[in-house]
Design an enzyme around this catalytic site. Structure first.
Site, PDB file in Angstrom:
ATOM      1  NE  ARG A  70      -3.850  -1.792   2.718  1.00 16.66           N
ATOM      2  CZ  ARG A  70      -3.509  -3.247   3.432  1.00 16.66           C
ATOM      3  NH1 ARG A  70      -2.325  -3.386   3.907  1.00 16.66           N
ATOM      4  NH2 ARG A  70      -4.454  -4.169   3.350  1.00 16.66           N
ATOM      5  CE  LYS A  76      -7.115  -0.294   4.059  1.00 19.17           C
ATOM      6  NZ  LYS A  76      -8.060  -0.778   3.397  1.00 19.17           N
ATOM      7  CG  HIS A 100      -4.558   1.097  -4.487  1.00 22.94           C
ATOM      8  ND1 HIS A 100      -3.756   0.700  -3.237  1.00 22.94           N
ATOM      9  CD2 HIS A 100      -5.646   0.477  -4.459  1.00 22.94           C
ATOM     10  CE1 HIS A 100      -4.484   0.080  -2.557  1.00 22.94           C
ATOM     11  NE2 HIS A 100      -5.570  -0.402  -3.140  1.00 22.94           N
ATOM     12  NE  ARG A 115      -3.158  -3.138  -1.582  1.00 24.96           N
ATOM     13  CZ  ARG A 115      -2.650  -4.002  -0.664  1.00 24.96           C
ATOM     14  NH1 ARG A 115      -1.490  -4.518  -0.418  1.00 24.96           N
ATOM     15  NH2 ARG A 115      -3.763  -4.715   0.083  1.00 24.96           N
ATOM     16  CG  HIS A 147      -6.902  -8.251   0.903  1.00 25.37           C
ATOM     17  ND1 HIS A 147      -7.228  -8.590  -0.389  1.00 25.37           N
ATOM     18  CD2 HIS A 147      -6.837  -6.972   0.830  1.00 25.37           C
ATOM     19  CE1 HIS A 147      -7.007  -7.717  -1.117  1.00 25.37           C
ATOM     20  NE2 HIS A 147      -6.946  -6.663  -0.557  1.00 25.37           N
ATOM     21  CE1 TYR A 186      -6.514  -6.971  -7.292  1.00 21.12           C
ATOM     22  CE2 TYR A 186      -6.909  -7.766  -5.330  1.00 21.12           C
ATOM     23  CZ  TYR A 186      -6.666  -6.462  -6.186  1.00 21.12           C
ATOM     24  OH  TYR A 186      -6.126  -5.500  -5.357  1.00 21.12           O
TER      25      TYR A 186
END
Length: 300
Positions: free
Chosen positions: A149, A174, A243, A246, A269, A278
């Site tokens: 990120r 995150k 992004h 990524r 994730h 994806y």
């Protein structure tokens, strides 16, 4: 803001390890709730009042994604009140946000990624590499190599979580979750070239891996601007943002390996559902190949 809302946010930050960005978003969402209460206790709001509040946001043309997040914040707040016995039922439980169009993330094709990274960017003096372009090459190689990120990249320190000998980088993503991902050979070569030049930008023992001209840590906005300029000089033909690198990492690794769980872990994730998007990108790639190659793929 209501005292109970402030208490909820304080606990939310600690227990969920919420990032400043997420915390700010929840604070805005709950500010809408206190405004809806118009000076009364937000805990006393009824489902019909909450529904009207959501409809108002829709009329004000707030994006469906933002309305969904607002409802999620309200629901979490009321669940917190219910656990403390302040209310008996969660008034937001039966509410639904407006449906939002499913948009796929934009990723570079493999040829586009090569066009972006394989050639040195123009603009350096003949026979001498521009140190800032060497830095930029290292940043963009690391982006694409490891699927970071933007916030993770700009927060990297040296030596920090980067281990070139082992070919890996450790970042905090995150919810303050730490993960370690591989660093490819091309990224390692580019990073070594930048680290050889980094001391000439170093000021006051700044630990940041990527430094600006004045010796300070690069900001996300500076990285975005440099990448857009780089892509334009390389003739990629599309606007490239961090992004997108990524997304390209995830899409290309999935195309090659088919291992969705591994891609999930490398992206950091929390849920496999976030990674499954994806698979749709992968299908689009296969569909384009089919349409171009199969003699009966399209009607004449």
């Amino acid at each position: 803001m209501d005292a109970s809302v402030e208490s909820f946010l304080a606990e939310f930050e600690i227990q969920r390890r919420a990032s400043p960005h997420t915390l700010d978003a929840y604070r805005r969402d709950l500010a809408r709730l206190t405004a809806l209460a118009a000076g009364a206790d937000p805990a006393a709001l009824k489902p019909a009042q909450l529904r009207r509040g959501l409809m108002t946001l829709h009329v004000q043309e707030l994006a469906p994604r933002s309305i969904a997040r607002t409802l999620s914040a309200w629901r979490s707040y009321y669940a917190w009140l219910a656990r403390r016995g302040v209310i008996a039922l969660n008034p937001a439980d039966g509410l639904r946000a407006p449906k939002r169009a499913r948009t796929l993330p934009k990723a570079l094709g493999i040829d586009q990624a090569a066009a972006l990274l394989d050639r040195p960017a123009a603009g350096s003096a003949a026979g001498a590499a521009d140190p800032l372009q060497v830095r930029d090459a290292a940043m963009f190689e690391l982006f694409y190599s490891s699927g970071l990120r933007l916030s993770e990249l700009v927060s990297l320190d040296w030596p920090g979580g980067l281990d070139l000998a082992a070919g890996e980088v450790t970042v905090t993503g995150k919810r303050k979750k730490t993960r370690t991902v591989p660093v490819g050979d091309q990224a390692r070569i580019a990073l070594e070239a930048w680290l050889a030049l980094r001391p000439q930008f170093l000021r006051d023992e700044q630990p940041a891996l990527f430094l600006g001209r004045n010796g300070t840590r690069l900001t996300p906005r500076q990285v975005e601007s440099r990448l857009a300029q780089w892509a334009q000089r390389q003739g990629v033909g599309v606007h490239v943002h961090p992004h997108m690198l990524r997304h390209s990492f995830a899409s290309h690794v999935l195309q090659s390996s088919g291992d969705l769980r591994a891609v999930q872990e490398m992206l950091g994730h929390a849920s496999i559902a976030a990674t499954q998007i994806y698979t749709h990108l992968d299908f689009q790639h296969l569909a384009k190949i089919y349409d171009a190659a199969h003699p009966r793929a399209k009607s004449k």
